[in-house]
Design a protein around this motif. Structure first.
Motif, short mmCIF file in Angstrom:
data_model
loop_
_atom_site.label_atom_id
_atom_site.label_comp_id
_atom_site.label_asym_id
_atom_site.label_seq_id
_atom_site.Cartn_x
_atom_site.Cartn_y
_atom_site.Cartn_z
N THR A 13 0.77 -1.24 -0.08
CA THR A 13 0.13 -0.06 0.15
C THR A 13 0.88 1.35 0.10
O THR A 13 0.53 2.20 -0.74
N ALA A 14 2.08 1.21 0.69
CA ALA A 14 2.77 2.41 0.87
C ALA A 14 3.58 2.76 -0.36
O ALA A 14 3.50 4.12 -0.99
N SER A 15 4.01 1.68 -1.24
CA SER A 15 4.70 2.00 -2.55
C SER A 15 3.47 2.41 -3.38
O SER A 15 3.76 3.10 -4.50
N THR A 16 2.55 1.85 -3.21
CA THR A 16 1.28 2.16 -4.50
C THR A 16 0.97 3.57 -4.23
O THR A 16 0.74 4.68 -5.00
N ALA A 17 0.52 4.08 -2.99
CA ALA A 17 0.39 5.53 -2.81
C ALA A 17 1.47 6.46 -3.09
O ALA A 17 1.04 7.49 -3.49
N LYS A 18 2.75 6.10 -3.02
CA LYS A 18 3.66 7.00 -3.55
C LYS A 18 3.75 7.15 -4.74
O LYS A 18 4.01 8.33 -5.44
N ALA A 19 3.91 6.13 -5.57
CA ALA A 19 4.43 6.25 -7.12
C ALA A 19 3.29 5.59 -8.01
O ALA A 19 3.09 5.80 -9.07
N GLY A 20 2.34 4.50 -7.41
CA GLY A 20 1.59 3.56 -8.31
C GLY A 20 2.30 2.58 -8.81
O GLY A 20 3.70 2.52 -9.23
N PRO A 21 1.68 1.54 -9.11
CA PRO A 21 2.23 0.23 -9.34
C PRO A 21 2.85 0.15 -10.74
O PRO A 21 4.06 -0.31 -10.89
N ARG A 145 6.06 -8.16 -15.87
CA ARG A 145 6.26 -8.62 -14.35
C ARG A 145 6.13 -7.26 -13.41
O ARG A 145 5.84 -7.34 -12.37
N SER A 146 6.72 -6.15 -14.04
CA SER A 146 7.09 -4.83 -13.31
C SER A 146 5.61 -3.84 -13.11
O SER A 146 6.12 -2.86 -12.74
N VAL A 147 4.80 -4.43 -13.98
CA VAL A 147 3.62 -3.33 -13.86
C VAL A 147 2.33 -4.15 -13.47
O VAL A 147 2.10 -5.38 -13.71
N ASP A 148 1.52 -3.62 -12.73
CA ASP A 148 0.22 -4.20 -12.16
C ASP A 148 -0.64 -4.15 -13.42
O ASP A 148 -0.72 -3.17 -14.22
N ARG A 149 -1.60 -5.19 -13.39
CA ARG A 149 -2.42 -5.32 -14.51
C ARG A 149 -3.42 -4.14 -14.72
O ARG A 149 -3.85 -3.74 -16.06
N ALA A 150 -3.95 -3.63 -13.71
CA ALA A 150 -4.84 -2.34 -13.75
C ALA A 150 -4.18 -1.03 -14.44
O ALA A 150 -5.00 -0.37 -14.77
N MET A 411 -12.40 -11.36 -26.25
CA MET A 411 -11.39 -10.70 -25.25
C MET A 411 -11.55 -9.38 -24.80
O MET A 411 -11.82 -8.43 -25.72
N GLU A 412 -11.80 -9.25 -23.60
CA GLU A 412 -12.11 -7.98 -22.96
C GLU A 412 -11.21 -7.68 -22.00
O GLU A 412 -10.27 -8.42 -21.08
N ARG A 413 -11.00 -6.22 -21.58
CA ARG A 413 -10.33 -5.82 -20.59
C ARG A 413 -10.75 -6.16 -19.16
O ARG A 413 -11.94 -5.93 -18.78
N GLU A 414 -10.00 -6.39 -18.34
CA GLU A 414 -10.43 -7.16 -16.98
C GLU A 414 -10.55 -5.74 -16.08
O GLU A 414 -11.21 -5.58 -15.19
N PHE A 415 -9.63 -4.48 -16.49
CA PHE A 415 -9.64 -3.40 -15.45
C PHE A 415 -10.09 -2.14 -16.34
O PHE A 415 -9.59 -2.01 -17.48
N GLU A 416 -10.88 -1.40 -15.92
CA GLU A 416 -11.63 -0.24 -16.77
C GLU A 416 -10.72 1.02 -16.28
O GLU A 416 -10.69 1.03 -15.26
#
Length: 416
Positions: A13-21, A145-150, A411-416
């Motif tokens: 959560t800390a790293s996500t809040a700071k920079a984003g996945p 691997r270095s980016v979150d799917r969203a 095939m559809e995107r899972e995250f909008e």
């Protein structure tokens, strides 16, 4: 933990809040390394061609050295995928960058000391091609691997736009530097960019354990099973085997011929190629914002834009129209590229991604040299305009066929 050596869990959560996945340390270092090496790699072909021509004056020698760099890459892509799925991917990238740095350093040395021999250049090119066979699957796997799917679409669009910008700048810079200082110093600069990229790779932090290894043949079969078992995957790869053979391989020959016959030769051909490069940058910027729901429908449809420059040439359109068509083709490349990478990130297991990326590269680009080889004889036999129309039709037909595949349409995107 997968073979890239990165954690399989979600970002804290800390790293996500700071920079984003999508702004992880590994991602930022990959962009920096890719841009650095792309600047040198884009300049190197200009230096290589003129180094050979200054020595032998032979176009045949240029072709031989080019082939020497391509053949090892094609032969070892599949094995490179296995290695990249077995080992920490960032270390595979580091080692292969060092191999390329050594090859380019030796190339620069023989050019600067005026001791160039053709067999040496073949060896240097083959070493570079071998490094590419291992580096490409590792690079794609690590990026996935270095980016979150969203955040995948935005991250991949930024990555590709940065890379395209560096390639455009590197190609332009290469011509200036070769003219000003000679090819040897440009090759030395290319070697230095590989060294810098290796240093950036060493700064990536890895934790956890690597997956258990099995036999080479077993892992090759596992990768092939994953590839062949996904209809949407091999269908799109088959489409781009045709699209790349015609829109990349054949266009390099047919477009140059058409520019020579219809316009002012090399100067106008340069304008057309520059328009394509600008289109890729614009397409990347566009895809930072756009998030189409049907990933493969929108992505594969982008391939239709690659038919536009061929059709414009065939129709005898003026230069401005051909440049506009080429710009749209560049946009189409990025529409496909970002949606394709997003789909792979969403659907493919990380521990098998590099092997699948290797099979994908083999299928997508395997016919590209053939397209370049047959384009000239086809134009001589059938006529340039008819060959251009046939190439246009091949892209349209391949795209229509892949859009008829149910897995592609659904095939559809899972995250909008």
């Amino acid at each position: 933990m997968d073979a890239s050596g990165t954690s399989t869990g979600p970002p804290s959560t800390a790293s996500t809040a700071k920079a984003g996945p999508w702004q992880s340390r590994t991602y930022r270092l990959q962009i920096a390394g890719a841009v650095t090496s792309a600047l040198g790699t884009a300049a190197a072909p200009v230096a290589t061609a003129f180094a050979i021509l200054d020595t032998s004056g032979s176009g045949t020698a240029v072709g031989l050295v080019s082939a020497a760099g391509t053949v090892p890459a094609v032969l070892f892509f599949a094995i490179g995928g296995v290695v990249a799925d077995r080992l920490p991917r960032h270390l595979v990238i580091v080692v292969t960058n060092l191999v390329s740095a050594l090859a380019q350093s030796l190339f620069a040395l023989v050019v600067l000391t005026h001791t160039v021999k053709l067999w040496q250049l073949v060896i240097f090119a083959a070493a570079n091609g071998l490094a590419i066979a291992f580096r490409m699957p590792a690079t794609e796997g690590l990026l996935m691997r270095s980016v979150d799917r969203a955040y995948a679409s935005k991250a991949f669009a930024i990555f590709r736009t940065s890379l395209n910008g560096a390639q455009v700048a590197g190609a332009a810079l290469g011509g200036v530097l070769v003219a000003s200082f000679g090819p040897g110093w440009v090759l030395a600069l290319d070697a230095a960019t590989f060294l810098l990229s290796s240093g950036l790779g060493l700064r990536m932090h890895v934790e956890g354990r690597l997956r258990k290894r099995t036999g080479l043949l077993t892992e090759l079969r596992e990768g092939w099973t994953e590839f062949a078992g996904r209809q949407w995957l091999w269908s799109v790869v088959a489409q781009f085997a045709v699209v790349n053979a015609v829109g990349v391989g054949a266009f390099a020959v047919l477009g140059a011929l058409a520019a020579d016959r219809q316009f002012d030769g090399a100067r106008d051909w340069g304008f057309i190629l520059s328009s394509d490069a600008i289109g890729m940058i614009l397409g990347g910027l566009l895809m930072v914002r756009l998030r189409p729901r049907r990933l493969l429908v929108s992505g594969t449809s982008g391939a239709l834009l690659l038919a536009l420059p061929l059709a414009a040439f065939a129709a005898g359109a003026p230069l401005l129209v051909v440049c506009a068509a080429s710009l749209l083709a560049g946009i189409g490349v990025e529409i496909f590229g970002v949606n394709w990478m997003t789909t792979l990130r969403q659907e493919v297991p990380h521990e098998k991604f590099s092997r699948i990326a290797a099979y994908e590269a083999l299928g997508s680009f395997g016919l590209t040299p053939l397209g370049a080889a047959v384009a000239g004889p086809a134009a001589d036999r059938l006529g340039l305009d008819r060959t251009l129309w046939l190439a246009t039709g091949a892209i349209v037909a391949a795209t229509a066929l892949v859009l008829a595949v149910p897995d592609v349409r659904s095939m559809e995107r899972e995250f909008e």
